[in-house]
Write a protein that holds these residues in place. Sequence first.
Motif, PDB file in Angstrom:
ATOM      1  N   ALA A  97      58.472  94.735 -10.073  1.00 46.77           N
ATOM      2  CA  ALA A  97      57.524  95.064  -9.006  1.00 46.77           C
ATOM      3  C   ALA A  97      58.263  95.853  -7.935  1.00 46.77           C
ATOM      4  N   HIS A  98      57.659  96.941  -7.489  1.00 43.38           N
ATOM      5  CA  HIS A  98      58.353  97.853  -6.568  1.00 43.38           C
ATOM      6  C   HIS A  98      57.412  98.333  -5.477  1.00 43.38           C
ATOM      7  N   LEU A  99      57.879  98.180  -4.218  1.00 40.43           N
ATOM      8  CA  LEU A  99      57.145  98.719  -3.069  1.00 40.43           C
ATOM      9  C   LEU A  99      58.168  99.096  -2.012  1.00 40.43           C
ATOM     10  N   LEU A 100      58.274 100.378  -1.727  1.00 36.18           N
ATOM     11  CA  LEU A 100      59.253 100.897  -0.744  1.00 36.18           C
ATOM     12  C   LEU A 100      60.639 100.380  -1.116  1.00 36.18           C
ATOM     13  N   SER A 101      61.273  99.613  -0.245  1.00 40.27           N
ATOM     14  CA  SER A 101      62.629  99.140  -0.521  1.00 40.27           C
ATOM     15  C   SER A 101      62.651  97.803  -1.244  1.00 40.27           C
ATOM     16  N   GLN A 102      61.499  97.245  -1.504  1.00 41.64           N
ATOM     17  CA  GLN A 102      61.425  95.944  -2.161  1.00 41.64           C
ATOM     18  C   GLN A 102      61.315  96.126  -3.667  1.00 41.64           C
ATOM     19  N   ARG A 103      62.150  95.411  -4.384  1.00 44.48           N
ATOM     20  CA  ARG A 103      62.122  95.469  -5.849  1.00 44.48           C
ATOM     21  C   ARG A 103      62.425  94.076  -6.375  1.00 44.48           C
ATOM     22  N   TYR A 104      61.557  93.618  -7.260  1.00 48.92           N
ATOM     23  CA  TYR A 104      61.701  92.279  -7.830  1.00 48.92           C
ATOM     24  C   TYR A 104      61.674  92.362  -9.352  1.00 48.92           C
ATOM     25  N   TRP A 105      62.391  91.410  -9.981  1.00 48.31           N
ATOM     26  CA  TRP A 105      62.497  91.360 -11.434  1.00 48.31           C
ATOM     27  C   TRP A 105      62.085  89.996 -11.970  1.00 48.31           C
ATOM     28  N   GLY A 106      61.520  90.018 -13.162  1.00 47.86           N
ATOM     29  CA  GLY A 106      61.290  88.791 -13.891  1.00 47.86           C
ATOM     30  C   GLY A 106      62.532  88.383 -14.659  1.00 47.86           C
ATOM     31  N   GLN A 107      62.422  87.264 -15.383  1.00 51.20           N
ATOM     32  CA  GLN A 107      63.579  86.730 -16.096  1.00 51.20           C
ATOM     33  C   GLN A 107      63.751  87.365 -17.472  1.00 51.20           C
ATOM     34  N   GLY A 108      62.738  88.061 -17.942  1.00 53.26           N
ATOM     35  CA  GLY A 108      62.817  88.746 -19.226  1.00 53.26           C
ATOM     36  C   GLY A 108      62.226  87.939 -20.366  1.00 53.26           C
ATOM     37  N   THR A 109      61.752  88.668 -21.372  1.00 50.89           N
ATOM     38  CA  THR A 109      61.237  88.045 -22.580  1.00 50.89           C
ATOM     39  C   THR A 109      61.761  88.830 -23.780  1.00 50.89           C
ATOM     40  N   GLN A 110      62.224  88.124 -24.792  1.00 46.80           N
ATOM     41  CA  GLN A 110      62.845  88.755 -25.946  1.00 46.80           C
ATOM     42  C   GLN A 110      61.788  89.271 -26.918  1.00 46.80           C
ATOM     43  N   VAL A 111      61.952  90.504 -27.326  1.00 45.40           N
ATOM     44  CA  VAL A 111      61.131  91.087 -28.389  1.00 45.40           C
ATOM     45  C   VAL A 111      62.065  91.488 -29.526  1.00 45.40           C
ATOM     46  N   THR A 112      61.802  90.964 -30.706  1.00 39.97           N
ATOM     47  CA  THR A 112      62.611  91.277 -31.876  1.00 39.97           C
ATOM     48  C   THR A 112      61.710  91.828 -32.972  1.00 39.97           C
ATOM     49  N   VAL A 113      62.028  93.035 -33.426  1.00 40.43           N
ATOM     50  CA  VAL A 113      61.255  93.675 -34.485  1.00 40.43           C
ATOM     51  C   VAL A 113      62.129  93.723 -35.726  1.00 40.43           C
ATOM     52  N   SER A 114      61.754  92.939 -36.707  1.00 42.02           N
ATOM     53  CA  SER A 114      62.584  92.824 -37.901  1.00 42.02           C
ATOM     54  C   SER A 114      61.764  92.308 -39.066  1.00 42.02           C
ATOM     55  N   SER A 115      62.124  92.759 -40.260  1.00 42.13           N
ATOM     56  CA  SER A 115      61.467  92.249 -41.463  1.00 42.13           C
ATOM     57  C   SER A 115      62.255  91.077 -42.041  1.00 42.13           C
TER      58      SER A 115
END
Length: 115
Positions: A97-115
């Motif tokens: 999330a970004h507004l002017l000088s403010q920027r925030y991050w989530g903790q992340g979620t893993q995406v794995t594409v594999s057969s």
Amino acid sequence: QVQLVESGGGLVQPGGSLRLSCVASGIIFRLYAMGWYRQAPGKERELVAGITSGGSTNYAESVKGRFTISRDNAKNTVYLQMNSLKPEDTAVYYCNAHLLSQRYWGQGTQVTVSS
């Protein structure tokens, strides 16, 4: 306290689809530009898709035509619909999330594409 909570990651076969969600709290969500970034092992974090407060979108060349970013201001949520997934899409996906000088991050979620 600002929180960005991602969900929807997982293991999917090549050609499959996933939808990521990010719920924001502690900010006036409708004012913020939102983005999805990803980071693969040994690589730098990169922008995947962004959406402004007005709804304009932009995408990395590598995902154009396959991924769609959207937002629901009533639910304080941003989505990333990912179709035709490829092994090279494997990464941890982060909400931003970004507004002017403010920027925030989530903790992340893993995406794995594999057969």
